[in-house]
Design a protein around this motif. Sequence first.
Motif, mmCIF file in Angstrom:
data_model
loop_
_atom_site.group_PDB
_atom_site.id
_atom_site.type_symbol
_atom_site.label_atom_id
_atom_site.label_comp_id
_atom_site.label_asym_id
_atom_site.label_seq_id
_atom_site.Cartn_x
_atom_site.Cartn_y
_atom_site.Cartn_z
ATOM 1 N N GLU A 186 3.209 9.415 -35.681
ATOM 2 C CA GLU A 186 1.804 9.004 -35.682
ATOM 3 C C GLU A 186 1.582 7.743 -34.850
ATOM 4 O O GLU A 186 0.580 7.634 -34.138
ATOM 5 N N GLU A 187 2.521 6.796 -34.926
ATOM 6 C CA GLU A 187 2.413 5.586 -34.107
ATOM 7 C C GLU A 187 2.554 5.928 -32.631
ATOM 8 O O GLU A 187 1.845 5.360 -31.787
ATOM 9 N N ALA A 188 3.440 6.846 -32.303
ATOM 10 C CA ALA A 188 3.627 7.264 -30.910
ATOM 11 C C ALA A 188 2.346 7.917 -30.386
ATOM 12 O O ALA A 188 1.900 7.633 -29.261
ATOM 13 N N VAL A 189 1.747 8.771 -31.181
ATOM 14 C CA VAL A 189 0.507 9.439 -30.797
ATOM 15 C C VAL A 189 -0.595 8.405 -30.566
ATOM 16 O O VAL A 189 -1.355 8.497 -29.594
ATOM 17 N N ALA A 190 -0.678 7.416 -31.422
ATOM 18 C CA ALA A 190 -1.693 6.363 -31.257
ATOM 19 C C ALA A 190 -1.486 5.614 -29.938
ATOM 20 O O ALA A 190 -2.472 5.275 -29.260
ATOM 21 N N LEU A 191 -0.244 5.380 -29.550
ATOM 22 C CA LEU A 191 0.031 4.712 -28.275
ATOM 23 C C LEU A 191 -0.410 5.579 -27.099
ATOM 24 O O LEU A 191 -0.933 5.067 -26.106
ATOM 25 N N VAL A 192 -0.192 6.878 -27.194
ATOM 26 C CA VAL A 192 -0.642 7.782 -26.132
ATOM 27 C C VAL A 192 -2.164 7.733 -26.033
ATOM 28 O O VAL A 192 -2.724 7.601 -24.940
ATOM 29 N N VAL A 193 -2.834 7.829 -27.162
ATOM 30 C CA VAL A 193 -4.301 7.807 -27.175
ATOM 31 C C VAL A 193 -4.809 6.510 -26.554
ATOM 32 O O VAL A 193 -5.755 6.526 -25.746
ATOM 33 N N ASP A 194 -4.187 5.395 -26.891
ATOM 34 C CA ASP A 194 -4.604 4.105 -26.328
ATOM 35 C C ASP A 194 -4.424 4.065 -24.811
ATOM 36 O O ASP A 194 -5.109 3.318 -24.126
ATOM 37 N N GLY A 195 -3.497 4.873 -24.275
ATOM 38 C CA GLY A 195 -3.220 4.882 -22.845
ATOM 39 C C GLY A 195 -3.917 5.980 -22.062
ATOM 40 O O GLY A 195 -3.640 6.157 -20.875
ATOM 41 N N LEU A 196 -4.818 6.726 -22.722
ATOM 42 C CA LEU A 196 -5.526 7.790 -22.001
ATOM 43 C C LEU A 196 -6.381 7.200 -20.889
ATOM 44 O O LEU A 196 -6.963 6.126 -21.049
ATOM 45 N N PRO A 197 -6.495 7.907 -19.759
ATOM 46 C CA PRO A 197 -7.334 7.408 -18.673
ATOM 47 C C PRO A 197 -8.800 7.357 -19.102
ATOM 48 O O PRO A 197 -9.225 8.137 -19.956
ATOM 49 N N PRO A 198 -9.569 6.469 -18.502
ATOM 50 C CA PRO A 198 -11.002 6.383 -18.835
ATOM 51 C C PRO A 198 -11.686 7.730 -18.611
ATOM 52 O O PRO A 198 -11.407 8.428 -17.641
ATOM 53 N N GLY A 199 -12.548 8.100 -19.546
ATOM 54 C CA GLY A 199 -13.294 9.341 -19.409
ATOM 55 C C GLY A 199 -12.471 10.595 -19.617
ATOM 56 O O GLY A 199 -12.920 11.685 -19.285
ATOM 57 N N CYS A 200 -11.290 10.448 -20.173
ATOM 58 C CA CYS A 200 -10.418 11.603 -20.383
ATOM 59 C C CYS A 200 -11.101 12.595 -21.320
ATOM 60 O O CYS A 200 -11.471 12.253 -22.435
ATOM 61 N N GLY A 201 -11.288 13.794 -20.832
ATOM 62 C CA GLY A 201 -11.937 14.822 -21.619
ATOM 63 C C GLY A 201 -11.060 16.057 -21.694
ATOM 64 O O GLY A 201 -9.871 15.990 -21.393
ATOM 65 N N PRO A 202 -11.637 17.169 -22.059
ATOM 66 C CA PRO A 202 -10.861 18.402 -22.180
ATOM 67 C C PRO A 202 -10.173 18.774 -20.876
ATOM 68 O O PRO A 202 -10.701 18.521 -19.791
ATOM 69 N N ALA A 203 -9.019 19.382 -20.990
ATOM 70 C CA ALA A 203 -8.287 19.837 -19.813
ATOM 71 C C ALA A 203 -9.138 20.814 -19.018
ATOM 72 O O ALA A 203 -9.847 21.642 -19.574
ATOM 73 N N VAL A 204 -9.056 20.691 -17.717
ATOM 74 C CA VAL A 204 -9.781 21.554 -16.803
ATOM 75 C C VAL A 204 -8.924 22.782 -16.525
ATOM 76 O O VAL A 204 -7.723 22.656 -16.282
ATOM 77 N N VAL A 205 -9.530 23.970 -16.578
ATOM 78 C CA VAL A 205 -8.806 25.171 -16.193
ATOM 79 C C VAL A 205 -8.685 25.144 -14.682
ATOM 80 O O VAL A 205 -9.688 25.172 -13.970
ATOM 81 N N GLY A 206 -7.479 24.991 -14.209
ATOM 82 C CA GLY A 206 -7.246 24.918 -12.773
ATOM 83 C C GLY A 206 -6.189 23.881 -12.458
ATOM 84 O O GLY A 206 -5.519 23.352 -13.337
ATOM 85 N N ARG A 207 -6.073 23.606 -11.180
ATOM 86 C CA ARG A 207 -5.052 22.695 -10.683
ATOM 87 C C ARG A 207 -5.617 21.286 -10.524
ATOM 88 O O ARG A 207 -6.803 21.047 -10.710
ATOM 89 N N ARG A 208 -4.742 20.363 -10.139
ATOM 90 C CA ARG A 208 -5.146 18.965 -9.945
ATOM 91 C C ARG A 208 -6.321 18.825 -8.988
ATOM 92 O O ARG A 208 -7.163 17.951 -9.158
ATOM 93 N N GLU A 209 -6.353 19.671 -7.966
ATOM 94 C CA GLU A 209 -7.437 19.586 -6.993
ATOM 95 C C GLU A 209 -8.791 19.780 -7.666
ATOM 96 O O GLU A 209 -9.765 19.119 -7.335
ATOM 97 N N GLU A 210 -8.865 20.722 -8.612
ATOM 98 C CA GLU A 210 -10.106 20.953 -9.352
ATOM 99 C C GLU A 210 -10.449 19.735 -10.210
ATOM 100 O O GLU A 210 -11.595 19.320 -10.288
ATOM 101 N N LEU A 211 -9.434 19.167 -10.846
ATOM 102 C CA LEU A 211 -9.644 17.963 -11.646
ATOM 103 C C LEU A 211 -10.128 16.824 -10.759
ATOM 104 O O LEU A 211 -11.083 16.121 -11.108
ATOM 105 N N ASP A 212 -9.502 16.655 -9.599
ATOM 106 C CA ASP A 212 -9.917 15.604 -8.667
ATOM 107 C C ASP A 212 -11.359 15.810 -8.219
ATOM 108 O O ASP A 212 -12.127 14.860 -8.123
ATOM 109 N N ARG A 213 -11.729 17.063 -7.965
ATOM 110 C CA ARG A 213 -13.094 17.359 -7.545
ATOM 111 C C ARG A 213 -14.077 16.986 -8.650
ATOM 112 O O ARG A 213 -15.105 16.361 -8.399
ATOM 113 N N LEU A 214 -13.752 17.348 -9.881
ATOM 114 C CA LEU A 214 -14.643 17.023 -10.997
ATOM 115 C C LEU A 214 -14.702 15.526 -11.256
ATOM 116 O O LEU A 214 -15.736 15.013 -11.678
ATOM 117 N N ASP A 215 -13.590 14.828 -11.016
ATOM 118 C CA ASP A 215 -13.578 13.379 -11.219
ATOM 119 C C ASP A 215 -14.482 12.655 -10.232
ATOM 120 O O ASP A 215 -14.891 11.528 -10.481
#
Length: 153
Positions: free
Chosen positions: A102-131
């Motif tokens: 649980e402590e490890a999970v909390a550390l991950v959550v604290d380190g999420l990138p700003p605006g991190c939302g649901p995973a995008v169906v597709g590759r990094r390029e699609e994520l970059d486009r949406l960002d």
Amino acid sequence: MGSIDEPSASDGVETGQSDVVEAAWQRLLHREDMDMRLVGAAYAEPLLRQLHPSSSHQDLHFSRCTGDWSWDVPFVMHLPGGRYLVVGPSRSQIVGEADTAEEAVALVVDGLPPGCGPAVVGRREELDRLDTVPSNQILGDDTQRSPASDQTG
């Protein structure tokens, strides 16, 4: 398993984000070689449950896209004695050590990138486009703003 599980669109069937992500979580939750305390704690966290999970050497990784890896989210490694090390996004960036899953999970959550939302169906390029798309367009906001309202003083 020696390499990171490859993301998939679930047997070639066109599915939505939640289907692809949930299928990946279910695979991890049923793997006998996984640390179920860690996977269970991560799955219980809504912010992480919306990301695409994977494992490598029992480490737990998360991606903001389903077609490959975004590599911008911290991940969890195991330490001797049942402890955890949260690193990332790169292996050289230590976020912190944790005594419990649980402590490890909390550390991950604290380190999420700003605006991190649901995973995008597709590759990094699609994520970059949406960002790079203004949030009012992603949300379908039909209101038009004048150029003057976009300027900040």
